[in-house]
Design a protein around this motif. Structure first.
Motif, PDB file in Angstrom:
ATOM      1  N   LEU B 225     -26.888   2.329  21.275  1.00  0.00           N
ATOM      2  CA  LEU B 225     -26.646   3.375  22.050  1.00  0.00           C
ATOM      3  C   LEU B 225     -25.426   3.344  22.780  1.00  0.00           C
ATOM      4  CD1 LEU B 225     -29.898   4.648  23.291  1.00  0.00           C
ATOM      5  CD2 LEU B 225     -28.513   6.002  21.962  1.00  0.00           C
ATOM      6  N   ASP B 226     -24.836   2.275  23.180  1.00  0.00           N
ATOM      7  CA  ASP B 226     -23.851   2.336  23.695  1.00  0.00           C
ATOM      8  C   ASP B 226     -22.593   2.046  23.124  1.00  0.00           C
ATOM      9  OD1 ASP B 226     -24.848   2.690  26.488  1.00  0.00           O
ATOM     10  OD2 ASP B 226     -25.752   0.747  26.334  1.00  0.00           O
ATOM     11  N   ARG B 227     -22.666   2.266  21.744  1.00  0.00           N
ATOM     12  CA  ARG B 227     -21.488   2.111  20.913  1.00  0.00           C
ATOM     13  C   ARG B 227     -20.706   3.503  20.796  1.00  0.00           C
ATOM     14  NH1 ARG B 227     -22.667  -2.494  16.695  1.00  0.00           N
ATOM     15  NH2 ARG B 227     -23.428  -3.926  17.945  1.00  0.00           N
ATOM     16  N   HIS B 228     -19.610   3.301  20.418  1.00  0.00           N
ATOM     17  CA  HIS B 228     -18.751   4.596  19.999  1.00  0.00           C
ATOM     18  C   HIS B 228     -18.826   4.774  18.399  1.00  0.00           C
ATOM     19  CE1 HIS B 228     -16.822   3.469  23.751  1.00  0.00           C
ATOM     20  NE2 HIS B 228     -16.656   4.698  23.785  1.00  0.00           N
ATOM     21  N   PRO B 229     -18.804   6.023  18.136  1.00  0.00           N
ATOM     22  CA  PRO B 229     -19.311   6.541  16.678  1.00  0.00           C
ATOM     23  C   PRO B 229     -18.440   5.703  15.664  1.00  0.00           C
ATOM     24  CG  PRO B 229     -18.849   8.548  17.758  1.00  0.00           C
ATOM     25  CD  PRO B 229     -18.546   7.187  18.870  1.00  0.00           C
TER      26      PRO B 229
END
Ligand code: SF4
Lengths: 225, 397
Positions: B225-229
């Motif tokens: 969830l804490d990643r960027h696209p």
């Protein structure tokens, strides 16, 4: 022969997307390269098309090692290879009418004079009507634009064809039509084919031989998803 | 071209929306599926055969249409979530040209049901989706109706669509998740923002929980969830986009080519996830050119050709032994590499100059003289000479 030996390639030397790949296509042979999304197979296809310089490894085209890539590649080598990509809209100059798009390689190689006849012949082959040839990419559908891109790939009568996910955006009928165009061309000329894709049913039906990405790059235990 | 009276019975023509969609020219409308004037969707061309070009084009509907309610209604017999009646879309081009992108579309989608709209690029299927979402460009005119409950999506204003429909009553699963996700923000923050927008919730920990629940429902791993696209694989980006689409708990999901460019495993996983949401009693309208994906997910199939639905039938019958009955549907299916891999000859017709009769006639090996008149949609198929279904009683329509 189109030979790829121990190719490592990518966009960042510290994190290559292709590691130690080996693949050979014999003259007249159709080889399908099958792999999941994002595995690096498109990068390998670009190396085979002389559009991307590998970090290491050897490409040998018709017996002669390749040293220069992209616009630095000698004309005779560049014109020996026709390429079709997945997304026609990314590979077509939006300003060009389809007729000019198809003729582009002829103009770039000083064969402008032969363009009208050759374009008409190829438009017929790929199923584009004369009316469409006067349109620009935004005025035609994806399928029609991809037909033009296939014609462009054939316009210099290449000995090799690289089709990278050529049909991924297309409906079943247009897919079958364009595969038939490529196969008719190969039957007539004896050209070899590297077809890169992710649809096993399609690749098996289309090609003489299917190779899987993990057998092409056995060293690469893990590739970025 | 005359006014579009292709529906003699219902003759009312919806005027251009009273308040032109504010989004008409924004990137939201500009994903490549939605045509600018005269763009890709309209770009189909006259086939090689002699296609009569008339000034009235499709408006010359001689026989009109006879909607077949039995074919159009959902199989479950429940009140449909979406009810589309004689929906037509025209694009007005400079110089007075009109593109008949969609003509007389007629279908329902029930809760717990998936309808797959299939056809080739340029057939009008994505224009239909844009019409339902109020995302047509400003030069489009619509007619007919598309009821979501008692709201007609075609006449609802942009305010209503933006505030109560998109994201709330219709969850949109986009074609290109990468383009749908904001690149500079983490998936978590986009989910929390969407929850906040839709619920008015401000409490941080409540938002956090809701976002994680939404991720879980779409099978998106919480530790990503804490990643960027750009740090996500194609499959996970698709799940993130699906999770965003599900947050509003919309009764209708609309997926426009959700599997383009995905490999087969990912296609299967994506449509299986969509199917789970259908089985949780949502309605799903999926627009796709991928017949294998349609077979895997759909209860019913609607085939679109040159702006019209030419066949609408149960997926089992369509992909199974009875097979499709419309010659175009049969051709499309036969073109598959695990079938005869034979293309349909010719190209689809120009949507700007459709013949009066059956638009498939120049490519059809069953065509006769009567095909110069428009075939009505009866018994699930719009064709004067449909192929016999081998076991008609199996047809769920
Ligand atoms: S048989 Fe006639 S009506 Fe049916 S698809 Fe062919 S041309 Fe159209």
């Amino acid at each position: 022969m189109l030979e790829l030996h121990a190719i490592t390639a990518g966009y960042d030397r510290r994190a290559p997307v292709v590691r130690d790949a080996n693949l050979t296509v014999a003259p007249g042979e159709a080889v399908g390269l099958l792999g999941p999304s994002g595995c690096g197979k498109s990068t390998l296809a670009r190396v085979a098309a002389l559009l991307h310089r590998p970090d290491s490894g050897r490409v040998v085209l018709d017996g002669t090692p390749v040293h220069r890539y992209r616009h630095r590649a000698p004309r005779a080598r560049r014109t020996a290879i026709g390429v079709v990509f997945q997304q026609p809209r990314l590979s077509a100059d939006p300003r060009l009418r389809l007729a000019d798009l198809i003729a582009e390689p002829l103009r770039a190689t000083g064969r402008r004079a032969s363009a009208p006849a050759r374009v008409a012949e190829l438009a017929d082959t790929v199923g584009l009507t004369p009316d469409l040839l006067t349109r620009r990419p935004h005025e035609v559908s994806d399928g029609q634009l991809q037909r033009a891109c296939v014609a462009r790939a054939l316009v210099l009568r290449p000995r090799w064809l690289i089709c990278d996910e050529m049909t991924a955006m297309l409906d079943a009928s247009t897919t079958a039509a364009l595969v038939r165009v490529v196969e008719d061309y190969r039957t007539a000329t004896g050209a070899g084919l590297l077809a890169v894709g992710h649809d096993q049913t399609l690749i098996d039906r289309w090609c003489d031989r299917t190779v899987h990405w993990d057998t092409v790059t056995p060293a690469a235990a893990k590739t970025p998803a | 071209m005359t006014e579009r009276p292709s529906t003699p019975t219902s003759g009312t023509t919806t005027e251009p929306p009273p308040e032109p969609p504010a989004t008409a020219t924004t990137p939201a409308a500009g994903t490549e599926r939605v045509p600018a004037p005269g763009a890709a969707e309209s770009g189909a061309v006259t086939g090689p055969g002699p296609v009569p070009v008339s000034e009235t084009g499709e408006a010359g509907a001689v026989t009109g249409h006879l909607p077949a309610p039995a074919a159009a209604a959902g199989p479950a017999g429940r009140a449909p979530v979406l009810s589309v009646r004689e929906l037509s879309v025209r694009f007005l081009l400079p110089g007075g040209r009109r593109i008949a992108a969609v003509t007389d579309a007629h279908f329902d989608v029930a809760p717990g049901e998936c309808l797959a709209l299939i056809g080739e690029s340029g057939c009008g299927k994505s224009v239909l989706a844009s019409a339902l979402l109020g995302l047509l460009p400003a030069n489009a005119q619509t007619a007919g109706s598309a009821h979501l409950g008692d709201l007609d999506l075609l006449t609802a204003g942009e305010r209503t669509l933006a505030r109560t429909v998109r994201g709330r009553r219709i969850g949109l699963i986009p074609q290109s998740p990468a383009a749908h996700l904001t690149p500079v923000r983490t998936i978590r923050s986009q989910m929390e923002e969407t929850v906040a927008q839709l619920t008015g919730e401000r409490n941080r920990s409540t938002l956090r929980t809701a976002a994680e629940q939404a991720a879980g429902r779409a099978g998106f791993p919480l530790d990503h969830l804490d990643r960027h696209p750009h740090e996500l694989s194609g499959g996970l980006a698709q799940r993130a986009a699906t999770a965003l689409a599900l947050i509003g708990d919309a009764p209708l999901l609309l997926a426009d080519e959700p599997t383009t460019g995905l490999d087969r495993d990912l296609v299967d996983r994506t449509v299986d996830e969509l199917r789970r949401h259908v089985d949780a009693d949502r309605a799903l309208l999926i627009i796709t050119h991928d017949l294998a994906a349609a077979e895997r997910v759909a209860d019913r199939v609607a085939v679109m050709y040159a702006g019209r639905i030419v066949e609408i039938t149960g997926a089992d019958a369509f992909f199974g032994a009875p097979g499709p009955r419309h010659p175009y549907s049969r051709g499309l299916l036969e073109a598959l590499p695990d079938r005869s891999f034979t293309p349909i000859p010719g190209l689809p017709p120009e949507l700007g100059s459709l013949p009066d009769g059956c638009a498939f006639a120049p490519r059809c090996d069953r065509a006769t003289g009567i095909c110069a008149t428009l075939p009505p949609l009866t018994d699930s198929v719009a064709c004067h000479h449909p192929a016999p279904a081998r076991t008609p009683e199996d047809l769920r329509a």
